[in-house]
Write a protein that holds these residues in place. Sequence first.
Motif, PDB file in Angstrom:
ATOM      1  N   ASN A  31       0.269   5.290   0.900  1.00  0.00           N
ATOM      2  CA  ASN A  31      -0.602   6.310   1.405  1.00  0.00           C
ATOM      3  C   ASN A  31      -0.621   7.492   0.614  1.00  0.00           C
ATOM      4  N   GLU A  43       3.759   2.511   6.698  1.00  0.00           N
ATOM      5  CA  GLU A  43       3.726   2.531   5.155  1.00  0.00           C
ATOM      6  C   GLU A  43       4.363   3.479   4.198  1.00  0.00           C
ATOM      7  N   ARG A  53       0.804  -1.273  -0.021  1.00  0.00           N
ATOM      8  CA  ARG A  53      -0.051  -0.058   0.048  1.00  0.00           C
ATOM      9  C   ARG A  53       0.999   1.140  -0.049  1.00  0.00           C
TER      10      ARG A  53
END
Length: 525
Positions: free
Chosen positions: A41, A84, A39
Amino acid sequence: MTQRSKRHNRRYGIPRREFLQYVAAVSAIPTIAVRAVGRVNERPKFPGNPFALGVASGDPEPDGVVIWTRLAPQPLDGGGMPHEAVRTRWEVATDATFANPVRQGTALAMPQLGHSVHVEVDGLQPQRRYFYRFHAGNETSPVGRTRTAPARDALPDRLRFAFTSCQHYETGYFNGYPHMQQEDLDLVIHLGDYIYEYAGIDKRPRKHIGSEIVSLDDYRTRYAQYRLDKTLQDTHRLFPWLVTWDDHEFDNNYANLVSEEDGISPEAFLARRMNAYQAYYEFMPLRRRSFPRGPHMKLYRGCQYGRLANFHVLDTRQYRTDQPNGDGQKPMTDKVLDPRATMLGNKQEHWLMSSLLQSPSTWNVLAQQVMMAPLNRGEGQDRRYSMDQWPGYEVSRRRLLRFFHERKIANPVVLTGDIHLNWVNDLQLDFQDPKSPRVGTELVGTSMSSSGNGGNVIPEYERAAAQNDFVRWYNSNRGYVACDITPQAWTTHFRATPFVDKPGSPIVTKASFVIEQGQPGAKPA
Ligand SMILES: [Fe+2]
């Protein structure tokens, strides 16, 4: 450089197998950082200003620079970022309002690299001022200012830069930096001891957070504490920097795999070194070519300013053989004269020599750490030299000076840090013969803050300055060095801050020296 007794116990020990797995995992980071897995962000929200550590630029080339930031809303508390990848945007413009961005793009801030961002901007014009900034989520960084190097075949009228080193946070404020910011500089050079690794000690002007630093988190917090100093942070924001390290970015007086302390296994020492090197990379405006591979990091490199000046940035710590004769101050005997002893390691030494041979520039600068002139600090017939400096590696030292002489290297100027004092030295082919030819000049910069206020009379060095004929000047103040270079002459101003135990010192130019093109050795300006 610090004299310190050897200690025997340490608080870590790492089995070899785990160590090798650790090295393998960390070595994979450059690939991960380029192609993010998982992922990303795109719209991060932060618990505070994510740009608290500011912005920086460095390693200028004719067509670009590295621009840097690090997302850390809670810089002293692990950074305060989620685990992240976070998308950042960056812009480069010719004006501070960004009316006309000339380059822009996106870059990922990766948790594996402490959410640091290093963008190698290219496509810029040579010898030109630019402004840059970053965006993440709804936040925008301070505006940085930088400057590209001249074209490789250009001969600029002048180049102005400042150099400094040794900024122990606890022993003083960085009072030179606000004055450095007022100078019209193309470049700032830092010669190492950017941080100190020691535990916090009470009753000093300032205090380190925590114990002696060992883990990656320890090193990150230490760099963050230093970079939160506004005087340091703003000097990064205003000029491109060319950085190298000395010993305290890792451990005092280390040599290659050899710890200052006895009883440390090479594995434990290398694991700590890997943490130190990674944090250094994360916090400095360095190019990908310097990305650490486990406990190794190639920091030696060139930086050319057209046909005017060529900077050869050296690393005299990572590849050297152990300090001879038990370190300290010793006569020039035994292991000092071992032909296998090396200060640079073979690869770096060959790179340096071939880089010098190919250099088209008038001034050939060695930006490095430890004193090259063989300063005798003993008394009478009891001659003593620092085993941690070039005279402890005398065969390496003589080989390099003979190379300057025999290959007629144009105007070698050696910049040195490490010892918290200013020295101006002639570099002679054979220091035992006062009539021996001068082959270069050494300018030793004092510390920014290490060792405290300074300006005191140090009998050992007063004696050394008097008894070594190659010494032109010596001074014990804190501060930095400003250099103004033209094709004809190199002028050096030694700037001093009379105190560092509180902020806000004035600046005093203690002395100025000039080196004429083609005539090694400095004269009072
Ligand atoms: Fe130092």
